[in-house]
Design a protein around this motif. Sequence first.
Motif, PDB file in Angstrom:
ATOM      1  N   CYS A 183      -2.494   6.223   2.977  1.00  0.00           N
ATOM      2  CA  CYS A 183      -3.061   4.944   3.420  1.00  0.00           C
ATOM      3  C   CYS A 183      -2.581   4.464   4.792  1.00  0.00           C
ATOM      4  CB  CYS A 183      -2.779   3.859   2.377  1.00  0.00           C
ATOM      5  SG  CYS A 183      -1.028   3.585   2.076  1.00  0.00           S
ATOM      6  N   VAL A 203      -7.571   2.775   0.738  1.00  0.00           N
ATOM      7  CA  VAL A 203      -8.299   3.118   1.963  1.00  0.00           C
ATOM      8  C   VAL A 203      -9.776   2.725   1.859  1.00  0.00           C
ATOM      9  CG1 VAL A 203      -6.746   4.933   2.775  1.00  0.00           C
ATOM     10  CG2 VAL A 203      -8.525   5.505   1.111  1.00  0.00           C
ATOM     11  N   LYS A 215       0.873  -1.176   0.000  1.00  0.00           N
ATOM     12  CA  LYS A 215       0.000   0.000   0.000  1.00  0.00           C
ATOM     13  C   LYS A 215       0.913   1.230   0.000  1.00  0.00           C
ATOM     14  CE  LYS A 215      -3.782  -2.319   2.443  1.00  0.00           C
ATOM     15  NZ  LYS A 215      -4.589  -2.377   3.690  1.00  0.00           N
ATOM     16  N   THR A 253      -7.280  -2.955   9.156  1.00  0.00           N
ATOM     17  CA  THR A 253      -6.979  -3.079   7.733  1.00  0.00           C
ATOM     18  C   THR A 253      -6.861  -4.541   7.333  1.00  0.00           C
ATOM     19  OG1 THR A 253      -4.575  -3.099   8.031  1.00  0.00           O
ATOM     20  CG2 THR A 253      -5.635  -0.931   7.883  1.00  0.00           C
ATOM     21  N   ALA A 287     -11.049   7.501   7.737  1.00  0.00           N
ATOM     22  CA  ALA A 287     -10.333   7.655   6.459  1.00  0.00           C
ATOM     23  C   ALA A 287     -10.925   6.786   5.352  1.00  0.00           C
ATOM     24  CB  ALA A 287      -8.860   7.316   6.641  1.00  0.00           C
ATOM     25  N   TYR A 288     -11.961   6.010   5.670  1.00  0.00           N
ATOM     26  CA  TYR A 288     -12.516   5.069   4.686  1.00  0.00           C
ATOM     27  C   TYR A 288     -13.095   5.788   3.474  1.00  0.00           C
ATOM     28  CZ  TYR A 288     -15.903   1.866   2.571  1.00  0.00           C
ATOM     29  OH  TYR A 288     -16.632   1.116   1.689  1.00  0.00           O
ATOM     30  N   LEU A 290      -9.318  -1.207   4.046  1.00  0.00           N
ATOM     31  CA  LEU A 290      -9.502  -0.466   5.291  1.00  0.00           C
ATOM     32  C   LEU A 290     -10.947  -0.602   5.744  1.00  0.00           C
ATOM     33  CD1 LEU A 290      -8.311   1.635   7.375  1.00  0.00           C
ATOM     34  CD2 LEU A 290      -9.152   3.426   5.835  1.00  0.00           C
ATOM     35  N   SER A 322     -13.630   3.293   9.605  1.00  0.00           N
ATOM     36  CA  SER A 322     -12.534   4.248   9.776  1.00  0.00           C
ATOM     37  C   SER A 322     -12.929   5.624   9.246  1.00  0.00           C
ATOM     38  CB  SER A 322     -11.290   3.757   9.031  1.00  0.00           C
ATOM     39  OG  SER A 322     -10.297   4.768   8.986  1.00  0.00           O
ATOM     40  N   SER A 375      -5.296   1.312  13.070  1.00  0.00           N
ATOM     41  CA  SER A 375      -6.482   1.162  12.218  1.00  0.00           C
ATOM     42  C   SER A 375      -6.700  -0.308  11.886  1.00  0.00           C
ATOM     43  CB  SER A 375      -6.317   1.983  10.933  1.00  0.00           C
ATOM     44  OG  SER A 375      -5.116   1.648  10.281  1.00  0.00           O
TER      45      SER A 375
END
Length: 758
Positions: free
Chosen positions: A475, A610, A470, A558, A602-603, A596, A600, A556
């Motif tokens: 990410c 992500v 990644k 993942t 950040a999703y 991810l 999250s 996170s």
Amino acid sequence: MDLEIFERDSKQFIFADRRSLPEWPRVPSNHPVPKLTLKADELFLIADTLGNIADGLENEQTINLGLFCHDTRFLSRLELQIEECVTNGKAAKQFSPILLSSNADKGFALSVLCSNPRLPDIEPETIGIQREIVLNGGLFEEIEITNYNTKAVSFSIALTFEADFADLFEIRGQQRKKRGKFLRQIPRGVDPQKFLMLSEFQQDSLILAYQGLDGLLMESRIQFYQNPPDCFKGYTAVWQLSLEPHATKKIGYRLQMMTNHKSTVAREIATTLGQAKAANLLEEQEWCQRVTKIRSDNETFNQVISRAEQDIYLLLQNFQEYKALSAGVPWFSTLFGRDALIAASQTLILDPTIAKDTLQLLAHYQGQVNDEWRDEEPGKILHELRLGEMARCGEIPHTPYYGTVDATPLWLMLYAEYYAWTNDHLTLDRLWSNALAAMDWIDAQCQKTGYLSYERKSKSTRGLVNQGWKDSGDCIVDRHGKLATGAIALCEVQAYVYAAKIRLAHIARIKHHIDLATRWEEEARELKLRFNRDFWLEDEDFCALALDGEGKPVDSITSNPGHCLSLDIFTPEKAASVAERLLAPDLFSGWGIRTLSSNSPAYNPMGYHVGSVWPHDNAIIASGLRALGLIDSALEVVKGTIDMTLQQPYQRPPELFCGHDRIDGSHPIQYPVACSPQAWATGSIFQLLTLMLNLVPDAPGNCLRIVDPTLPDFINKLSIQNLRIGSTIVDLDFERTGMATACRVVKKRGNLRAIVET
């Protein structure tokens, strides 16, 4: 006017700036441009469904089209147009053909059937135009035009060529301060001034040329071998046609790429399209006869397998004297260390020689010196090799670039895995010094923290900030969506190091290096203890994505810990917890496991790393689930991946797709710029097949174990022919009855012991 003189083949040619030539009108379009991909060794072509490379149109998608070789676009415009016949002296009008059908199923050939729009005195769809394009050492095209009217018709066909010789990185958006010179050939003996004033000149060939900033002269030489044009208007070839009812005219040309007066590609170019196509088919047939053949009683699934076989063949590319898998078309049609190693491992069941060439090729480029510009260090395995003008001129560090943290342990893993499949002592011994250098690099990097981490050393902004699989900039985030900083130690990379030490210790014992074997085994045990302590998130009962520069968990949720499952670095309890969590709804979309968690901050289901879903990521995780004995969970991931693949164009798994939930009647959502074909996505099909059958090769021990094979519910029978384990070739049949799958050895050429364990 700027004129230059060049020598080629003891003959003198004059080149002049071709930008002074008149430009052929374009037919604008604002509609989406579906793309078709062809590939043959170092060449690849991205064209629209008409077979055109319509450079300069209003739709921005067209800037990605072209004919490419060695990271250079040798053809940036190839546009077929129909022109009305004009007799009263007014300007003729150009039209784009009407598409009827197109097909790029073979991968190296494109066929298009189109027709005419309404023209003065000609009804629409009364002229058939059939295009065929083939790649083999160059580009070949033949166009057949047929008049289906009941009367004679007159019109013109025009083909416009242009080559910008742009570097692939330039096309992807990197700015350049300066470019080289665009040139045009002027035949010897012709007054250059007079020639450039003429809009038409009769000849049977065309040369587009460019002299790069490094002095290299690059050419696209176009030779019309069947029915040359009636005239040229700038770089547009024009045929003035008068066809009787049901009469046909055929046009044929080939384009050869040249660098400093030599062919840019190694192979000898054919004379005609028919010869090029026959050569491709023969080479593919010979390869297919040599590799393992896998077929089931499910014809739909067989289409997926057949496509994967063909795409592996297409992605094989010559580098030096070796042949390895290029990462993917269009952006990554070159050597990537990580991608080539993972794909070679996935395809050991299909063709172990891919792994052999990959190991040798990457050993050839193994780091020798400390060079921060390229992130190179002694013993390190490369990330990416580029051959375009920007690399040659030092504008990017890819000559090669070494900014990857995982390619080196992955090389060691494949080194041991290849030996287990082949018992190839010669390659094992030849690459032993490379293996020691790779392990020394790992140990040196782990001295400070005990973990293998990365931090960009190159001062170039064109190096990578993130250097795991990644590798996008956004990410590596914690549970709050905040980017991690400092030296990053990814969880899966530590599992790769653990596996590399365990596997290399086994080889060291075979080679009677007992001290090395003992040391590596002890280091692996210590790494396992630290890893389960430092990476574990007690409140989540899950593994952290990474440790940051301060040694704190990047917490996170993942897909990365799934790569650890088959490598035995987790304790059994932690492995079981990770396996269960990976199939929870926030990670498993129904089509596959997201990169991810959807919980999250950040999703983004459309994000590159992500929230999207990657087939190779899922195949690795499914193999880990299988290794833990979680067969139903593994087959759930298998089914999602296969269902997704069946809905793709040509049943070809893409590099990645969007992470939206699977609901009844829905389709997997395509990622807009995913590579297809792509090596480790294609290789995933063979990795999924391997985990179903659970083959455990031990060629040095002259044994193949088949441990509790399990076919999914959409397959009742499956056969493997021409499977190579060491020096033995074996054929196997598998048959499912209810929940049980039986295996039978059908044929064996050699003295291998095949043991079925249930």
